[in-house]
Design a protein around this motif. Structure first.
Motif, mmCIF file in Angstrom:
data_model
loop_
_atom_site.group_PDB
_atom_site.id
_atom_site.type_symbol
_atom_site.label_atom_id
_atom_site.label_comp_id
_atom_site.label_asym_id
_atom_site.label_seq_id
_atom_site.Cartn_x
_atom_site.Cartn_y
_atom_site.Cartn_z
ATOM 1 N N GLU A 92 -16.391 30.147 68.475
ATOM 2 C CA GLU A 92 -16.104 30.822 67.216
ATOM 3 C C GLU A 92 -14.794 30.384 66.571
ATOM 4 N N LEU A 93 -13.852 29.904 67.343
ATOM 5 C CA LEU A 93 -12.499 29.644 66.855
ATOM 6 C C LEU A 93 -12.053 28.281 67.350
ATOM 7 N N ALA A 94 -11.476 27.472 66.460
ATOM 8 C CA ALA A 94 -10.962 26.148 66.833
ATOM 9 C C ALA A 94 -9.479 26.082 66.519
ATOM 10 N N LEU A 95 -8.737 25.376 67.382
ATOM 11 C CA LEU A 95 -7.278 25.354 67.250
ATOM 12 C C LEU A 95 -6.724 24.001 67.671
ATOM 13 N N VAL A 96 -5.683 23.574 66.956
ATOM 14 C CA VAL A 96 -4.893 22.405 67.361
ATOM 15 C C VAL A 96 -3.448 22.845 67.526
ATOM 16 N N HIS A 97 -2.698 22.070 68.349
ATOM 17 C CA HIS A 97 -1.358 22.534 68.732
ATOM 18 C C HIS A 97 -0.466 21.351 69.068
ATOM 19 N N ASN A 98 0.726 21.337 68.529
ATOM 20 C CA ASN A 98 1.810 20.463 68.980
ATOM 21 C C ASN A 98 2.828 21.315 69.728
ATOM 22 N N GLY A 99 3.479 20.731 70.745
ATOM 23 C CA GLY A 99 4.529 21.456 71.455
ATOM 24 C C GLY A 99 4.127 21.775 72.886
ATOM 25 N N ILE A 100 4.931 22.608 73.515
ATOM 26 C CA ILE A 100 4.689 23.010 74.909
ATOM 27 C C ILE A 100 4.892 24.513 75.035
ATOM 28 N N ILE A 101 3.911 25.187 75.595
ATOM 29 C CA ILE A 101 3.997 26.620 75.846
ATOM 30 C C ILE A 101 4.463 26.820 77.287
ATOM 31 N N GLU A 102 5.644 27.393 77.441
ATOM 32 C CA GLU A 102 6.265 27.465 78.761
ATOM 33 C C GLU A 102 5.669 28.563 79.640
ATOM 34 N N ASN A 103 5.111 29.602 79.029
ATOM 35 C CA ASN A 103 4.531 30.685 79.828
ATOM 36 C C ASN A 103 3.002 30.605 79.879
ATOM 37 N N HIS A 104 2.468 29.390 79.771
ATOM 38 C CA HIS A 104 1.010 29.244 79.708
ATOM 39 C C HIS A 104 0.333 29.648 81.011
ATOM 40 N N GLU A 105 0.993 29.453 82.137
ATOM 41 C CA GLU A 105 0.338 29.788 83.399
ATOM 42 C C GLU A 105 0.103 31.290 83.528
ATOM 43 N N GLU A 125 -5.275 25.478 75.193
ATOM 44 C CA GLU A 125 -6.460 26.327 75.279
ATOM 45 C C GLU A 125 -6.081 27.785 75.499
ATOM 46 N N VAL A 126 -4.928 28.002 76.120
ATOM 47 C CA VAL A 126 -4.430 29.369 76.286
ATOM 48 C C VAL A 126 -4.238 30.024 74.923
ATOM 49 N N ILE A 127 -3.653 29.281 73.961
ATOM 50 C CA ILE A 127 -3.404 29.849 72.632
ATOM 51 C C ILE A 127 -4.726 30.191 71.955
ATOM 52 N N GLU A 151 3.675 36.349 71.731
ATOM 53 C CA GLU A 151 3.624 36.312 73.196
ATOM 54 C C GLU A 151 3.837 34.911 73.766
ATOM 55 N N LEU A 152 4.044 33.926 72.874
ATOM 56 C CA LEU A 152 4.218 32.551 73.339
ATOM 57 C C LEU A 152 5.692 32.238 73.541
ATOM 58 N N GLU A 153 5.988 31.601 74.644
ATOM 59 C CA GLU A 153 7.341 31.131 74.919
ATOM 60 C C GLU A 153 7.330 29.609 74.920
ATOM 61 N N GLY A 154 8.224 29.015 74.153
ATOM 62 C CA GLY A 154 8.265 27.567 74.058
ATOM 63 C C GLY A 154 8.203 27.118 72.620
ATOM 64 N N GLU A 208 11.285 28.328 61.016
ATOM 65 C CA GLU A 208 11.053 28.814 62.370
ATOM 66 C C GLU A 208 10.417 30.206 62.343
ATOM 67 N N GLY A 209 9.316 30.374 63.053
ATOM 68 C CA GLY A 209 8.654 31.665 63.149
ATOM 69 C C GLY A 209 7.675 31.969 62.037
ATOM 70 N N ASP A 210 7.562 31.083 61.039
ATOM 71 C CA ASP A 210 6.659 31.326 59.912
ATOM 72 C C ASP A 210 5.193 31.243 60.336
ATOM 73 N N VAL A 211 4.376 32.064 59.685
ATOM 74 C CA VAL A 211 2.920 31.984 59.781
ATOM 75 C C VAL A 211 2.392 31.876 58.356
ATOM 76 N N ALA A 212 1.538 30.878 58.093
ATOM 77 C CA ALA A 212 1.020 30.633 56.745
ATOM 78 C C ALA A 212 -0.475 30.911 56.697
ATOM 79 N N ASP A 213 -0.883 31.637 55.672
ATOM 80 C CA ASP A 213 -2.285 31.946 55.404
ATOM 81 C C ASP A 213 -2.732 31.014 54.274
ATOM 82 N N VAL A 214 -3.541 30.024 54.600
ATOM 83 C CA VAL A 214 -3.896 28.952 53.666
ATOM 84 C C VAL A 214 -5.368 29.097 53.290
#
Length: 608
Positions: A92-105, A125-127, A151-154, A208-214
């Motif tokens: 149902e949902l597709a996502l792409v991501h740059n960066g590293i999530i430190e609390n992914h485990e 995939e965690v995101i 809830e994401l760290e990194g 930093e911290g922005d979320v955009a609704d496009v």
């Protein structure tokens, strides 16, 4: 590292996504994929080049009016199709991501407990599952994304689509660059402006911290607290022509030959204003007035530019200057000094280690911050009190060339300004330094004309496994830069040393199989360098000497000499950078490596 592109339009966006990913190839990647939304989410992913993914998308007749694309540089998990982006949650949902999530485990274990199945080894995939989890509660993609990113760290830049909201794309960033492109009845997102230039020049740089609704209707941006905010619209002056090869075989070759123009453009404001605080922004006069020391923070090639500047700052401005690798500075207990100038250098303005080092310096109360950067409105300049933009134009090749030499101009301008403020630069000396700058592009062009001679040397280097580079004083950083260029694009192991250090260890490596490159300008250390050359020859080493026209070097058995133009004094490092760039380029050509996209490397390093 990695690249993101996305679009919401009334037309098929597959061609736009593929074209955008091709323009992001320079950032470094090992797999690529796109996902589009029609009646359902359809996805194509492939390891290898974008062209392979493009062919697969065409074979599957992929179409859609909303879509996201990604080039991945592997961090969590190997180079496999299952680890490639986009990632899909429950169809149902597709996502792409740059960066590293430190609390992914920890998040992965929590989501597994909630019944989510993981098909990859990635933190990304965690995101996707986390947003899907909150979507089941709110049934609103914006709200679900806002809750998840808290809830994401990194570090992250993400773009996400959902099949229940076919005219919408949500994007968010923290620590990784992301922008929104504004079109007529269509809108876009990307990690780099080059990816959207075929459709628009009007962009919003997310903070930093922005979320955009496009959506088709427009773009709304929300800050980290969820409040709707206005972000300035910028018109990009990057041209599509600068992103094309033209008559050149590689972008690195093109960018090497663009240096006379890039240098002239960067020098232009210095010619107009002289060595003035006005070069660095409206607050610079007050901030630079009482500087008592300089701390330069940078990575890679930019670090070597800083090492060169240390000689200038101390010799001309009379100020103590230290240069540190940004990733080391940020993890030690630095001693703050309110009268110390913090200088950060980054071609992209998004280098994560340098950005974090700047944040650390500011957290210590360091208020005198200056950024030297090639990309207007990027993150590091925005976080600095002062800025000097180099005018190198778009640099696509991973191995930096014109960005490096224009950084040297910016640092020379800073040196002259600090010297003037300290009363160490009288009118006559300033005029002489400005005249040297004015003549520099011509000297660089003369160095470029040496390409046929350097190419002959490069053919001798191609079969070698190792090489040494030597320099002294102001030219030791150019030896470092030459070694870096050779190893990063030809994969020949190369190291650089101050020539005086030979007898303290590296001389043990020298034999007939080890070519030794020497930067030998006609300066005060020339005779010392000549002595070092004799040390190498006595051990059977083969010498390749870049000397000035007036250095009085002569060729002999085992000693090859190329004479660059007349010695240009303090600006000699800029001229001597040219032949070592050409040497690396042609050695890589002779070896058949991928010059513009060397293995394992990325242009914009936005992860630790």
């Amino acid at each position: 590292m990695c690249g993101i592109v996305g679009a919401v339009a009334q037309r098929d966006v597959v061609h736009f996504l593929v074209d955008g990913l091709k323009r992001l190839e320079y950032r470094g990647y090992d797999s690529a994929g796109i996902a589009v939304l029609a009646d359902e989410i359809r996805r194509v992913r492939r390891t290898g080049r974008v062209a392979e993914m493009e062919a697969a998308a065409a074979a599957e007749s992929l179409t859609g009016h909303v879509g996201i694309g990604h080039t991945r540089w592997a961090t969590h998990g190997g180079v496999t199709e299952s680890n490639a982006h986009p990632h899909i949650s429950s169809g149902e949902l597709a996502l792409v991501h740059n960066g590293i999530i430190e609390n992914h485990e920890a998040q992965r274990e929590r989501l597994r407990g909630l019944g989510y199945r993981f098909e990859s080894q990635t933190d990304t995939e965690v995101i996707a599952h986390l947003i899907r989890h909150y979507y089941d509660d709110s049934h609103d993609l914006l709200s679900a994304t806002q809750r998840a990113v808290k809830e994401l760290e990194g570090a992250y830049a993400i773009a996400v689509i959902h099949k229940a909201e076919p005219g919408r794309l949500i994007a968010a960033r923290m620590g990784c660059p992301l922008l929104v492109g504004l079109g007529g009845g269509e809108n876009f997102i990307a990690s780099d402006v080059s990816a959207v230039l075929s459709a628009t020049r009007d962009v919003i740089f997310l903070e930093e911290g922005d979320v955009a609704d496009v959506s088709l209707a427009g773009v709304q941006v929300y800050d980290a607290d969820g409040a709707e905010v206005e972000r300035a619209v910028h018109r990009s002056d990057v041209s599509l022509a600068s992103m094309e090869l033209g008559p050149y075989s590689h972008f690195m070759q093109k960018e090497i030959h663009e240096q006379p123009r890039a240098l002239a453009d960067t020098i232009e404001p210095v010619m107009i204003d002289g060595f003035s605080p006005a070069l660095f922004g409206p607050d610079a006069a007050g901030l630079l007035a009482d500087v008592r020391s300089v701390q330069i923070l940078a990575c890679g090639t930019s670090y070597y530019a800083g090492l060169t500047a240390r000689y200038w700052v101390e010799a001309i401005a009379g100020l103590p200057c230290s240069v540190e690798i940004a990733s080391e500075y940020r993890y030690r207990d630095a001693v703050a000094d309110p009268k110390q100038l913090i200088v950060t250098i980054s071609q992209s303005g998004e280098t994560l280690d340098t950005m974090e080092a700047l944040k650390y310096a500011k957290s210590l109360g360091q208020d005198k911050t200056l950024s030297i950067c090639n990309v207007p409105e990027s993150a590091i300049p925005r976080a600095s009190r002062m800025v000097f933009y180099t005018r190198a134009g778009a640099e696509i090749g991973v191995a930096s060339t014109k960005a490096f030499t224009t950084q040297l101009i910016a640092l020379f301008a800073l040196t002259g300004t600090l010297a003037k403020l300290n009363g160490r630069l009288d009118t006559e000396k300033e005029a002489a330094m400005l005249q040297d700058l004015r003549l520099l592009p011509g000297s660089v062009q003369a160095a470029l004309n040496l390409e046929p001679q350097v190419t002959a040397w490069a053919n001798l280097f191609a079969p070698k496994q190792h090489a040494l580079f030597l320099g002294r004083g102001l030219h030791y950083p150019i030896a470092l830069e030459g070694a870096l260029k050779l190893k990063e694009i030809s994969y020949i192991h190369a190291e650089a040393y101050p020539a005086g250090e030979l007898k303290h260890g590296p001389l043990a490596l020298v034999d007939e199989a080890m070519p030794v490159v020497v930067i030998a300008p006609n300066d005060a250390l020339l005779e010392k360098v000549k002595s070092n050359i004799q040390e190498v020859r006595a051990r059977g080493g083969e010498m390749f000497v870049f000397a000035d026209a007036d250095s009085h070097f002569s060729e002999s058995e085992g000693v090859h000499v190329i004479r660059t133009p007349r010695h240009v004094g303090l600006l000699s490092p800029v001229v001597h950078a040219i032949p070592v760039q050409i040497l690396a380029y042609h050695a890589a050509l002779a070896k058949g490596t991928d010059v513009d996209k060397p293995r394992n490397l990325a242009k914009s390093v936005t992860v630790e």
